[in-house]
Enzyme design. Sequence first.
Site, short mmCIF file in Angstrom:
data_model
loop_
_atom_site.label_atom_id
_atom_site.label_comp_id
_atom_site.label_asym_id
_atom_site.label_seq_id
_atom_site.Cartn_x
_atom_site.Cartn_y
_atom_site.Cartn_z
N SER A 181 0.85 -1.19 0.00
CA SER A 181 0.00 0.00 0.00
C SER A 181 0.89 1.24 0.00
O SER A 181 2.04 1.19 0.45
CB SER A 181 -0.87 0.03 1.26
OG SER A 181 -1.59 1.24 1.35
N TYR A 184 -2.15 -0.48 10.62
CA TYR A 184 -2.38 -0.96 9.25
C TYR A 184 -1.19 -0.59 8.37
O TYR A 184 -0.64 -1.45 7.66
CB TYR A 184 -3.67 -0.36 8.65
CG TYR A 184 -3.81 -0.66 7.17
CD1 TYR A 184 -4.17 -1.92 6.73
CD2 TYR A 184 -3.53 0.32 6.21
CE1 TYR A 184 -4.27 -2.22 5.38
CE2 TYR A 184 -3.63 0.04 4.85
CZ TYR A 184 -4.00 -1.23 4.44
OH TYR A 184 -4.08 -1.51 3.09
N1 LIG Z 1 -8.78 -0.20 -0.97
C1 LIG Z 1 -7.67 0.51 -0.77
O1 LIG Z 1 -7.68 1.75 -0.67
C2 LIG Z 1 -6.35 -0.21 -0.68
C3 LIG Z 1 -5.17 0.55 -0.82
C4 LIG Z 1 -3.94 -0.09 -0.74
C5 LIG Z 1 -3.88 -1.44 -0.50
N2 LIG Z 1 -5.04 -2.16 -0.33
C6 LIG Z 1 -4.91 -3.59 -0.11
O2 LIG Z 1 -5.49 -4.25 -1.21
C7 LIG Z 1 -5.83 -5.59 -0.81
C8 LIG Z 1 -7.22 -5.90 -1.33
O3 LIG Z 1 -8.14 -5.01 -0.72
P1 LIG Z 1 -9.40 -4.38 -1.47
O4 LIG Z 1 -9.26 -2.91 -1.40
O5 LIG Z 1 -9.61 -5.03 -2.76
O6 LIG Z 1 -10.55 -4.75 -0.39
P2 LIG Z 1 -11.72 -5.81 -0.38
O7 LIG Z 1 -12.62 -5.58 -1.55
O8 LIG Z 1 -12.27 -5.74 0.99
O9 LIG Z 1 -10.99 -7.21 -0.63
C9 LIG Z 1 -10.31 -7.89 0.39
C10 LIG Z 1 -10.18 -9.34 -0.04
O10 LIG Z 1 -9.42 -10.05 0.95
C11 LIG Z 1 -10.12 -11.25 1.25
N3 LIG Z 1 -9.80 -11.73 2.59
C12 LIG Z 1 -9.88 -11.07 3.76
N4 LIG Z 1 -9.54 -11.86 4.78
C13 LIG Z 1 -9.24 -13.07 4.24
C14 LIG Z 1 -8.82 -14.31 4.77
N5 LIG Z 1 -8.64 -14.49 6.10
N6 LIG Z 1 -8.59 -15.34 3.93
C15 LIG Z 1 -8.79 -15.18 2.59
N7 LIG Z 1 -9.16 -14.03 2.02
C16 LIG Z 1 -9.40 -12.98 2.85
C17 LIG Z 1 -11.59 -10.91 1.08
O11 LIG Z 1 -12.36 -12.06 0.78
P3 LIG Z 1 -13.30 -12.84 1.81
O12 LIG Z 1 -13.91 -11.84 2.72
O13 LIG Z 1 -14.25 -13.52 0.88
O14 LIG Z 1 -12.39 -13.81 2.50
C18 LIG Z 1 -11.52 -10.02 -0.18
O15 LIG Z 1 -11.52 -10.84 -1.34
C19 LIG Z 1 -5.67 -5.64 0.70
O16 LIG Z 1 -4.43 -6.27 0.99
C20 LIG Z 1 -5.62 -4.18 1.09
O17 LIG Z 1 -4.87 -3.98 2.29
C21 LIG Z 1 -6.26 -1.58 -0.43
#
Ligand SMILES: NC(=O)c1ccc[n+]([C@@H]2O[C@H](COP(=O)([O-])OP(=O)(O)OC[C@H]3O[C@@H](n4cnc5c(N)ncnc54)[C@H](OP(=O)(O)O)[C@@H]3O)[C@@H](O)[C@H]2O)c1
Length: 226
Positions: A137, A149
């Site tokens: 991130s 985080y």
């Molecule tokens: N959104 C932002 O602004 C942002 C910015 C920088 C980095 N990120 C990073 O991007 C990544 C994806 O996030 P996103 O923004 O796409 O959010 P999201 O839509 O909430 O997706 C998160 C994903 O992680 C999965 N997950 C969570 N806990 C899990 C577990 N214990 N086992 C397996 N899968 C799990 C969820 O699936 P299930 O709930 O079905 O398990 C979901 O598919 C994360 O690492 C986040 O930290 C996000």
Amino acid sequence: MTGKVLLITGASSGIGAATAKLAAENGWRVALAARSAADLDAMVGAIGAENALALPCDVTRMDDLEAALDATLKKFGELDAVFANAGLGATAVGTAGGDPANWRHMIDVNIWGLLLTAKICLPALKASKGHFLMTGSRAGVIALKGSVYGATKWFVRGYAANLREEMAEWGGRCTLIAPGMVDTPFFDEPKPQGLKSEDVARAVLYALEQPDTVNVNEVLVTPNAG
Ligand SMILES: NC(=O)c1ccc[n+]([C@@H]2O[C@H](COP(=O)([O-])OP(=O)(O)OC[C@H]3O[C@@H](n4cnc5c(N)ncnc54)[C@H](OP(=O)(O)O)[C@@H]3O)[C@@H](O)[C@H]2O)c1
């Protein structure tokens, strides 16, 4: 069309789901890991069962990941790339105001789950001289007041650099994808000023589709007002 095999964790939503869709459109066969089995099944239906596999899986559980890898190799016969993307954010800001139960959960998924994913998948990637990508991130590149985080994502960045050195010994590649704010279910509220998941998916495909002689070390991608 590549026909190569990409396993994605956190594939049920947001960045992981968009990456699965774009990779499939570009000829990758995709193995989709997350806990939400129904969402994964819907994605397999949309992509087509020949080229996609649902892997209901909790990345904090080693036995789940072992079963996911076994199922991937059984269906597709190889593993060429892994996108370790599963993660979650903080429920409260900073350290004084933070919730230790949420810290434990974030550390379990963002750090422990990433390490297990790498540990389990590395032998198969070594066999294919493959590619390991992980979602850090922008919060893991800058200082954010008291952010646990952000600190989990500093870990991800450091680990990516270290794993890159290990994988380079056998011709493997390792990439950190570091997005700024992305409008996904990661947030409770819509973030219209953020990136779209598809914007990050294109960064992942850019790194994946370089020639074997090129390693994209880090991609930092942030929103622009336009
Ligand atoms: N959104 C932002 O602004 C942002 C910015 C920088 C980095 N990120 C990073 O991007 C990544 C994806 O996030 P996103 O923004 O796409 O959010 P999201 O839509 O909430 O997706 C998160 C994903 O992680 C999965 N997950 C969570 N806990 C899990 C577990 N214990 N086992 C397996 N899968 C799990 C969820 O699936 P299930 O709930 O079905 O398990 C979901 O598919 C994360 O690492 C986040 O930290 C996000």
